[in-house]
Enzyme design. Structure first.
Site, mmCIF file in Angstrom:
data_model
loop_
_atom_site.group_PDB
_atom_site.id
_atom_site.type_symbol
_atom_site.label_atom_id
_atom_site.label_comp_id
_atom_site.label_asym_id
_atom_site.label_seq_id
_atom_site.Cartn_x
_atom_site.Cartn_y
_atom_site.Cartn_z
ATOM 1 C CE LYS A 198 18.735 6.456 26.810
ATOM 2 N NZ LYS A 198 19.733 6.972 25.757
ATOM 3 C CB SER A 232 22.547 4.038 25.790
ATOM 4 O OG SER A 232 21.962 5.267 25.432
ATOM 5 C CB SER A 279 22.278 5.876 22.269
ATOM 6 O OG SER A 279 23.512 5.413 22.918
#
Lengths: 95, 485
Positions: B76, B151, B175
């Site tokens: 990420k 997210s 997330s």
């Protein structure tokens, strides 16, 4: 409770985010619906409750105050949007 | 071996250790598939040629004692990677090149893994659909124009589409678990303090945790074992004895007491979710666990609490983006004007909204009414869990109140977007570990997840329960490669 445009302008100043009229109106609408949702907390009585500031029940550890990273000045300065040799450059603040 | 990218992490590791596959072969396979999958928009930054070079170097003198020998992995874009652009999905960090590496990613490279690239995410991890990213929407490989969750949406999309064998995300209010649930993958949010926050772009510091996202529970356990470490560079990192999570993984959960919280039966929850939950209860019973009804009475207050605490912390954390030391700068007539224009042009709408909420609840005259109040309710929410854990070893709930939704479906209504995290947010507020595992499909064929919540530091237990359930559920992700022309 209702957040009006004056409050939005005040918060935007505190947040250092410029907001024009159109954006302020949109934000007022959004924030009002979010705060309506948040107001639910008022149903609860919390006078005698200790606030929870951290779930990590640790005491801060002490360490010796030593420099551990190498000299990164050049690399760090490189990330700056505007630089001048060893300095970060900002708009003039003193007349 | 033609189907390299279809192999699980554990299979790839075994094949590399048995010298049936080289790191170069594996890395090239994932690079090729990633190249063909640009339509998913899972990557913000690709580092493919460097990855292949690193794999070649690994193969010249392979250290097969490492836990991730020559395994390629995308992460990420919220994790700082030394000398590689780290954007947090924001325009304001569009050109930021960190001079340091996050502890979590460093732990991964130390075990021999190779960076493939940086994965898309909601801007500063604020979002539940990956639609707030400056770098555009991410497609869910399950179906076209479906959100991958958020997210960590680039991460969930990339693991489900097998562009990376495994990945890491971060979880502040769901997330990791919600995108895992939306893509038919496994996602673990560890106990607060288990994984170091050093080098992770901060959102809400009392809630943020990094965690693994994987195709199965065993892979997830292995990566967790690698990323969880005590770190003196994070003052909230906790020094406790960590397990060998993958070695100690067992499907024997006989006699474990599993709590079912009645408050998670929310109004308007689709029958499919309710049925899935019932099925989950049957599965754990089949494994010899005992089901106990419990109550978490303050569940309904978790989201309003979260939407005070998280924006408050975010408004403080994001004060550093001022256009001076790094990142985007807009021109201004003077210093203040420069700050205000930089932040107005550099942050997206959702981030600005949250900074404004946070600034308001912390501002003079409102602090007690909002922030202090929320911290007290947070205590009540944690007390609920403490009370429940006197009776049970873990808690079973749905991961999300619905399956994945279409891109654009919820963008105009922030509150309806926030409601997505109704089952995941309480876990962050209480600092507990939670894992989402794929457990079935809805009528549209979209995956649905179940969440197992554990006691603090009891990741092993929830991994074991997840492992036992996974065997019973035998979930198969329905992915057709529709995006590959």
């Amino acid at each position: 409770m209702s957040i009006n445009l004056k409050t939005i302008k005040h918060i935007s100043k505190l947040s250092r985010i410029s907001v024009d009229e159109k954006k302020a109106e949109k934000l007022a609408g959004d924030l009002n619906s979010i705060f309506e949702f948040i107001e639910k907390l008022n149903e609860l009585k919390t006078e005698n409750i200790e606030p929870l500031t951290s779930v990590a029940e640790t005491t801060l550890k002490l360490r010796s105050d030593e420099v551990k990273s190498k000299n990164l000045r050049e690399q760090i300065i490189k990330n700056s949007p505007q630089e001048n040799e060893d300095y970060f450059v900002v708009p003039k603040v003193i007349e | 071996m033609s189907d390299i990218t279809k192999q699980s992490l554990s299979e790839l590791i075994k094949n590399i250790k048995d010298k049936k596959l080289s790191s170069t072969e594996v890395t090239k396979a994932f690079v090729e598939r990633s190249e063909k999958s640009k339509e998913l928009n899972a990557y913000v930054t690709e580092d493919f040629s460097a990855a292949i070079n690193k794999a070649k170097i690994f193969d010249e003198k392979p250290n097969l004692d490492l836990k991730l020998p020559g395994i390629p992995m995308a992460v990420k874009d919220l994790f700082c990677t030394k000398n590689i652009k780290t954007t947090a999905g924001s325009k304001i960090l569009n050109n930021f090149i960190p001079t340091y590496e996050s502890t979590v990613t460093q732990n991964i490279w130390n075990e021999g893994a190779i960076l493939l690239g940086k994965l898309n995410c909601d801007e500063f991890a604020m979002g539940s659909s990956n639609e707030t990213s400056f770098f555009g929407n991410v497609q869910n490989p399950i179906d076209k124009d479906l959100v991958p969750g958020g997210s960590s949406g680039g991460s969930s999309s990339a693991v489900a589409a097998q562009l990376t064998p495994i990945t890491i995300g971060t979880d502040t209010g769901g997330s990791i678990r919600q995108p895992a649930s939306f893509t038919g993958t496994v996602g673990l949010k560890p106990t607060y303090g288990s994984c170091s926050r050093y080098g992770i772009v901060a959102f809400a510091s009392s809630l943020d945790q990094a965690g693994p996202m994987a195709q199965n529970v065993k892979d997830c356990a292995l990566l967790h074992e690698i990323i969880s470490s005590y770190d003196e560079k994070d003052s909230t990192s906790i020094d406790f004895k960590r397990n060998n999570y993958s070695k100690e993984l067992t499907n024997n959960i006989k006699g474990k007491k599993i709590g079912i919280p009645k408050e998670y039966r929310v109004d308007g929850m689709p029958k499919e979710i309710e049925d899935l939950w019932k099925k989950g209860i049957d599965y754990v019973k089949d494994c010899g666990a005992e089901i106990i009804d419990i109550s978490l009475p303050h569940t309904n207050y978790a989201l309003p609490t979260y939407y005070i605490v998280a924006p408050a912390e975010a408004s403080s954390n994001l004060a550093r983006y001022d256009g001076v030391k790094y990142g985007f700068r807009a021109d201004g007539e003077n210093l203040i004007d420069m700050y205000e224009k930089t932040r107005s042009e550099g942050f997206g709408a959702e981030v600005q909204r949250r900074i404004m909420i946070g600034t308001y609840v912390l501002s003079s005259g409102y602090y007690d009414a909002y922030y202090l109040k929320a911290q007290k309710v947070r205590k009540l929410i944690k007390n609920d869990f403490d009370e429940a854990y006197k009776k049970v070893d873990a808690i079973l709930t749905p991961s999300t109140p619905s399956s994945a939704f279409k891109i654009g479906e919820k963008t105009n209504d922030p509150v309806s977007m926030y409601l997505n995290d109704i089952f995941t947010v309480p876990v962050n507020l209480a600092g507990l570990p939670g894992i989402s595992i794929p457990a079935g499909h809805d009528a549209k064929g979209y995956p649905l997840g179940l969440q197992i919540i554990g006691k603090a530091f009891d990741e092993q237990n929830i991994l074991n329960i997840a492992y036992a359930m996974e065997e019973k559920i035998n979930f198969k992700n329905k992915i057709t490669d529709w995006w590959i022309k």
